[in-house]
Scaffold this active site. Structure first.
Site, PDB file in Angstrom:
ATOM      1  N   ARG A  27       0.821  -1.212   0.000  1.00 28.34           N
ATOM      2  CA  ARG A  27       0.000   0.000   0.000  1.00 28.34           C
ATOM      3  C   ARG A  27       0.859   1.268   0.000  1.00 28.34           C
ATOM      4  NH1 ARG A  27      -5.401  -1.023   2.441  1.00 28.34           N
ATOM      5  NH2 ARG A  27      -5.389   1.111   3.154  1.00 28.34           N
ATOM      6  N   TRP A  74       1.917   6.337   6.055  1.00 26.95           N
ATOM      7  CA  TRP A  74       2.257   7.116   4.856  1.00 26.95           C
ATOM      8  C   TRP A  74       2.020   8.565   5.252  1.00 26.95           C
ATOM      9  CZ3 TRP A  74      -0.089  10.470   1.381  1.00 26.95           C
ATOM     10  CH2 TRP A  74       0.522  10.589   0.131  1.00 26.95           C
ATOM     11  N   ASN A 100      -5.767   5.395  10.169  1.00 27.45           N
ATOM     12  CA  ASN A 100      -5.641   5.704   8.739  1.00 27.45           C
ATOM     13  C   ASN A 100      -6.606   6.842   8.440  1.00 27.45           C
ATOM     14  OD1 ASN A 100      -4.082   3.453   8.595  1.00 27.45           O
ATOM     15  ND2 ASN A 100      -5.370   2.353   7.122  1.00 27.45           N
ATOM     16  N   GLY A 101      -6.197   7.793   7.625  1.00 25.56           N
ATOM     17  CA  GLY A 101      -7.111   8.883   7.266  1.00 25.56           C
ATOM     18  C   GLY A 101      -6.532  10.223   7.656  1.00 25.56           C
ATOM     19  N   GLU A 481      -1.387   6.861 -20.315  1.00 29.51           N
ATOM     20  CA  GLU A 481      -1.140   5.776 -19.375  1.00 29.51           C
ATOM     21  C   GLU A 481       0.333   5.336 -19.417  1.00 29.51           C
ATOM     22  OE1 GLU A 481      -2.546   4.705 -16.900  1.00 29.51           O
ATOM     23  OE2 GLU A 481      -1.732   2.720 -16.540  1.00 29.51           O
ATOM     24  N   LYS A 485       2.863   5.443 -16.214  1.00 28.08           N
ATOM     25  CA  LYS A 485       3.626   4.285 -15.723  1.00 28.08           C
ATOM     26  C   LYS A 485       5.089   4.649 -15.558  1.00 28.08           C
ATOM     27  CE  LYS A 485       1.150   2.420 -14.427  1.00 28.08           C
ATOM     28  NZ  LYS A 485      -0.255   2.572 -14.465  1.00 28.08           N
ATOM     29  N   GLU A 488       5.737   7.093 -12.606  1.00 29.12           N
ATOM     30  CA  GLU A 488       5.469   6.490 -11.293  1.00 29.12           C
ATOM     31  C   GLU A 488       6.634   5.651 -10.781  1.00 29.12           C
ATOM     32  OE1 GLU A 488       1.634   4.386 -12.164  1.00 29.12           O
ATOM     33  OE2 GLU A 488       1.142   5.126 -10.165  1.00 29.12           O
ATOM     34  N   LYS A 603      -0.914   2.533  -2.751  1.00 31.16           N
ATOM     35  CA  LYS A 603      -1.737   1.717  -3.638  1.00 31.16           C
ATOM     36  C   LYS A 603      -3.167   2.248  -3.714  1.00 31.16           C
ATOM     37  CE  LYS A 603      -2.750  -1.531  -6.469  1.00 31.16           C
ATOM     38  NZ  LYS A 603      -2.404  -1.213  -7.858  1.00 31.16           N
TER      39      LYS A 603
HETATM   40  O1  M6R Z   1      -7.989   2.159  -6.898  1.00 30.55           O
HETATM   41  P1  M6R Z   1      -8.246   3.162  -7.984  1.00 30.55           P
HETATM   42  O2  M6R Z   1      -8.347   2.543  -9.327  1.00 30.55           O
HETATM   43  O3  M6R Z   1      -9.404   4.053  -7.695  1.00 30.55           O
HETATM   44  O4  M6R Z   1      -6.944   4.072  -7.992  1.00 30.55           O
HETATM   45  C1  M6R Z   1      -6.858   5.181  -8.813  1.00 30.55           C
HETATM   46  C2  M6R Z   1      -5.436   5.685  -8.869  1.00 30.55           C
HETATM   47  O5  M6R Z   1      -4.995   6.047  -7.597  1.00 30.55           O
HETATM   48  C3  M6R Z   1      -4.478   4.652  -9.448  1.00 30.55           C
HETATM   49  O6  M6R Z   1      -4.875   4.221 -10.710  1.00 30.55           O
HETATM   50  C4  M6R Z   1      -3.057   5.213  -9.535  1.00 30.55           C
HETATM   51  O7  M6R Z   1      -2.995   6.237 -10.476  1.00 30.55           O
HETATM   52  C5  M6R Z   1      -2.068   4.109  -9.835  1.00 30.55           C
HETATM   53  N1  M6R Z   1      -0.904   4.254  -9.018  1.00 30.55           N
HETATM   54  C6  M6R Z   1      -1.669   4.081 -11.261  1.00 30.55           C
HETATM   55  O8  M6R Z   1      -0.667   3.170 -11.537  1.00 30.55           O
END
Ligand code: M6R
Length: 608
Positions: A27, A74, A100-101, A481, A485, A488, A603
Site C-alpha cells: 500500500r 504514509w 488511517n485517514g 497511461e 507508468k 510512477e 496503492k
Molecule cells: O484504486 P483506484 O483505481 O481508484 O486508484 C486510482 C489511482 O490512484 C491509481 O490508478 C493510480 O494512479 C495508480 N498508481 C496508477 O498506476
C-alpha cells in the site's frame, strides 16, 4: 496508504502482526510501528523506514503478548519519523491508537487539548485521537471512543487498545476502510483483508460509524448510540498464493504477464456460450438503462485513462455522449447531472477517496451509479446501484497494470451491451466485435513474448532525462497511461499528449535530448502520426514507436520499434499499453528502483 492490523487471540501476537504488516507493504508507507499488551504492560516500538527495520528493533525484545496492533504510516501530517509513526498514546500511557485517514479539525482540537494540559509528542493529526479517548475514558473504553469520534471531522479507520482492557481491540471507521477477520478463538481487525488472509478468509466489512469490539471469543458491533448491529459475514475468495510473487522478480512483472489470462476470464465470466453478454449480479434493469442518453465516467489515475478509452468506445458503439471527469475535479465543480445520465465510477480498489466523493455527490442528486471495480466488498461497491467486477485478482504493485486492461475489457463489453439495448448496433455487428475481442488474450501474449526486445530498447533509453508520449484517437489515452507508468516507477519526467496538440506547445521541448514514445498502430489517423514523427525527427528528437507488426512505412521513421500484433483498430488499447507497461517496468528495474513500491505513492489513495 497507511495500513492497520490488530490481533487478539491465544497465539503470540507479534509474528502475526508483523506478517500482516508485510502483507500491507504494497500500500506504500514510510514508517511502521507496533504496540502489544502483556501482563498490564503496554510496549510500543516504532521506527522510520521499512518493516525489516522494525523487526530488527524487535529482535532484542522478548514480547510474548497475545494482543497487539501494527501500523504502516504514509506521512500526511508531520514528516516520516519515529516520533510521528503510529501507534500513538494518550498522556497516561494507558490508551494506544493507530489511525488511517486525515483528521481535518486536528489543529483546533490540539489547541484545546494542549490548554487542558495534554502534552503532544508528535506533529500528527492522529495523536489528538489518543488524547481525546484518554480525556473521555472513565472505565468504559467503547464509550470513550464514541465520545472522541463525535469530536472528529475527517476520515478515519481506528484501532484502539487500552491497558485496562487487555482482552480487546476496538475500532471504528469513517470514509476509510476497516474490516474484521473472523477466526476461531482469535479475531483480527485490519484496513485491508490482505493483512490477515494467511489466517482467515471470513470477514465482516464495517460501515461508517460502526464501532467494533473484538476479543478472542467474540465480535460485537454497535452504533454510536451503543445499539447492537447484526452484520453478515462474507468470504474472501482469493487465496494467499495470489498475493505472492510466485517466482517473478516483482509483482508488477507478474501482473503484466497475467493480463491475457485475466482478459480470458472476463470474457468467460460475462459472455455466455451462446455469445450473449450477461453481467452477473447486475441490478440495473434493461428498461432503466434504455432511458439513459448520457454517461458520466468518474475515476482517478489509471482508472481515469480507462475511462477515456471508454469515451471513444461507448460513444462509437451507442451514439450516446460520454463525459469523463477526474473524480477530484468532479466533486468540487458543482456538476450538472441530468436525470437521464448514468454515472460510471471506475476504481481498482473501490476505496479511492475522490472517486467515492464524486459518487456521493451524484447520489445526492439521485443519479444511478454503476461501479467497475476489482475489490469485492469495497466501499464503492457497497454504495452504488450495481457493480461489474473486473476479476483481475489482487493487484499488489502500486503501479496499476492488470486492473487497467481488465477495466478496458469490461468497458468493451458494457459498451456492446448498451449498444444491444439501445439497438445502435445489430446482433450481427455485436457478434463480430465479440468474436474479435475473444482473440485478444492470445494477441496480448504475443506482446508479452516480445519482452526481451522491449528490454533492449529500455536499456538504450534509460538515461534520458525526460520523455514525451504521443498518440491520437484511441491511442491518446494509451499515451497518457504509458507516461504515467514511466513517471510512477522510474521517476523520469514523462508527459502524455494528444499528438495533434504538438504544434500548440510541446514541440518546443524537442531536441536531441528528448525521447518521444509514439503510439502509432494502424488506424485511420496513422498517417497523421507519421507526420508528427517526421516533425520530431526534423528537430533531432529520438523516437520510439509502438506499431503494428507488418507495417512497413514505420520502418522508414525509426529503428526503435515495439511491434504489437495486428488487430481491428478499436482493440489496440488492449495491446499497446502492455508494451508501454513493460517499457516502464524495464527502465525502472534497470535503474535499480523498488518497482513495486515507488517512493511517495500509495496503492489506494484513501485520503484526499
Ligand atoms: O484504486 P483506484 O483505481 O481508484 O486508484 C486510482 C489511482 O490512484 C491509481 O490508478 C493510480 O494512479 C495508480 N498508481 C496508477 O498506476
Amino acid at each position: 496508504m497507511c495500513g492497520i492490523i490488530g490481533y487478539v487471540g491465544k497465539r503470540k501476537a507479534l509474528p502475526i502482526i508483523l506478517s500482516g504488516l508485510h502483507d500491507l507493504e504494497y500500500r506504500g508507507y514510510d514508517s511502521a510501528g507496533v504496540a502489544v499488551l502483556e501482563r498490564g504492560h503496554l510496549s510500543v516500538v516504532k521506527c522510520k523506514g521499512r518493516i525489516n527495520d522494525l523487526e530488527k528493533l524487535l529482535e532484542s525484545r522478548n514480547l510474548q503478548a497475545c494482543i497487539g496492533l501494527g501500523h504502516t504510516r504514509w506521512a500526511t501530517h508531520g514528516k516520516p519519523s519515529k516520533v510521528n509513526a503510529h501507534p500513538h498514546t494518550d498522556c497516561s500511557g494507558r490508551i494506544t491508537v493507530v489511525h488511517n485517514g486525515i483528521i481535518e479539525n486536528f489543529d483546533s482540537l490540539k489547541k484545546t487539548l494542549t490548554k487542558e494540559g495534554c502534552i503532544f509528542k508528535s506533529q500528527t493529526d492522529t495523536e489528538v485521537i489518543a488524547h481525546l479517548i484518554g480525556k473521555f475514558y472513565q472505565g468504559d473504553i467503547e464509550e470513550a471512543l464514541r465520545r472522541a469520534v463525535k469530536m472528529l471531522k475527517g476520515s478515519y479507520a481506528l484501532a484502539v487498545m487500552a491497558k485496562d482492557h487487555p482482552d480487546r481491540i476496538i475500532g471504528i471507521r469513517n470514509d476509510s476502510p476497516l474490516v474484521v477477520g473472523v477466526g476461531k478463538g482469535e479475531n483480527f481487525l485490519a484496513s485491508d483483508t490482505a493483512a490477515f488472509l494467511s489466517y482467515t478468509n471470513r470477514v465482516i466489512f464495517l460501515e461508517d460509524k460502526e464501532l467494533v469490539t473484538i476479543t478472542p471469543s467474540g465480535i460485537e458491533i454497535t452504533s454510536l448510540g451503543a445499539k447492537r448491529i447484526a452484520k453478515k459475514e462474507d468470504k474472501i475468495l482469493h487465496t494467499k498464493e495470489q498475493v505472492q510473487k510466485g517466482g517473478f522478480k516483482h509483482f508488477m512483472f507478474k501482473e503484466i504477464c497475467q493480463q491475457p489470462q485475466i482478459a480470458s476470464k472476463v470474457i468467460s465470466r460475462y459472455v455466455t456460450s451462446k455469445g450473449q453478454i450477461k453481467f452477473k449480479d447486475f441490478s440495473i434493469d434493461q428498461s432503466v438503462l434504455e432511458k439513459f442518453n448520457k454517461i458520466t465516467i468518474v475515476a482517478c489515475g489509471t482508472a481515469y485513462h480507462a475511462g477515456l478509452v471508454g469515451k471513444y468506445l461507448i460513444e462509437d458503439f451507442t451514439g450516446m455522449p460520454v463525459e469523463v471527469d477526474l473524480a477530484s475535479e468532479f466533486r468540487y465543480r458543482k456538476p450538472i447531472i441530468k436525470d437521464n445520465t448514468l454515472m460510471v465510477a471506475i476504481s481498482q480498489s473501490g476505496e479511492t477517496a475522490d472517486t467515492l466523493a464524486a459518487v456521493r455527490e451524484a447520489r445526492k442528486k439521485k443519479t444511478k451509479v454503476l461501479a467497475i471495480c476489482n475489490v469485492v466488498g469495497s466501499t464503492l461497491t457497497r454504495e452504488v446501484d450495481s457493480t461489474i467486477y473486473i476479476h483481475a485478482g489482487p493487484e499488489i504493485s502500486v503501479a496499476s497494470t492488470k486492473a487497467y486492461t481488465a477495466q478496458l475489457m469490461v468497458i468493451y463489453l458494457f459498451g456492446l451491451y448498451l449498444a444491444g439495448i439501445k439497438k445502435t448496433r445489430s446482433k450481427k455487428q455485436i457478434d463480430k466485435v465479440l468474436a474479435s475481442l475473444c482473440q485478444i488474450p492470445s494477441k496480448q501474449k504475443k506482446v508479452i513474448e516480445s519482452s526481451k526486445d522491449i528490454k533492449k530498447i529500455a536499456r538504450k533509453y534509460l538515461h534520458f532525462g525526460a520523455f514525451l508520449y504521443l498518440g491520437r484517437h484511441l491511442n491518446f489515452p494509451t499515451a497518457l497511461e504509458g507516461a504515467l507508468k514511466l513517471k510512477e516507477i522510474s521517476y523520469i519526467p514523462a508527459e502524455g499528449y494528444a499528438a495533434g496538440e504538438m504544434k500548440h506547445g510541446p514541440i518546443a521541448l524537442i531536441d536531441e535530448y528528448r525521447a518521444v514514445v509514439c503510439v502509432a498502430t494502424d488506424s485511420f489517423v496513422f498517417d497523421k502520426m507519421v507526420s508528427n514523427i517526421q516533425e520530431i525527427l526534423a528537430r533531432k528528437g529520438k523516437i520510439i514507436v509502438v506499431a503494428t507488426l507488418g507495417n512497413k512505412k514505420i520502418r522508414d521513421c525509426t529503428k526503435e520499434i515495439i511491434y504489437v500484433p495486428s488487430v481491428e483498430e478499436i482493440f489496440y488499447p488492449l495491446l499497446s499499453v502492455i508494451a508501454l507497461q513493460l517499457f516502464a517496468y524495464f527502465i525502472a528495474d534497470l535503474k535499480g528502483y523498488d518497482v513495486d513500491k515507488p517512493r511517495n505513492l500509495a496503492k489506494s489513495v484513501t485520503v484526499e
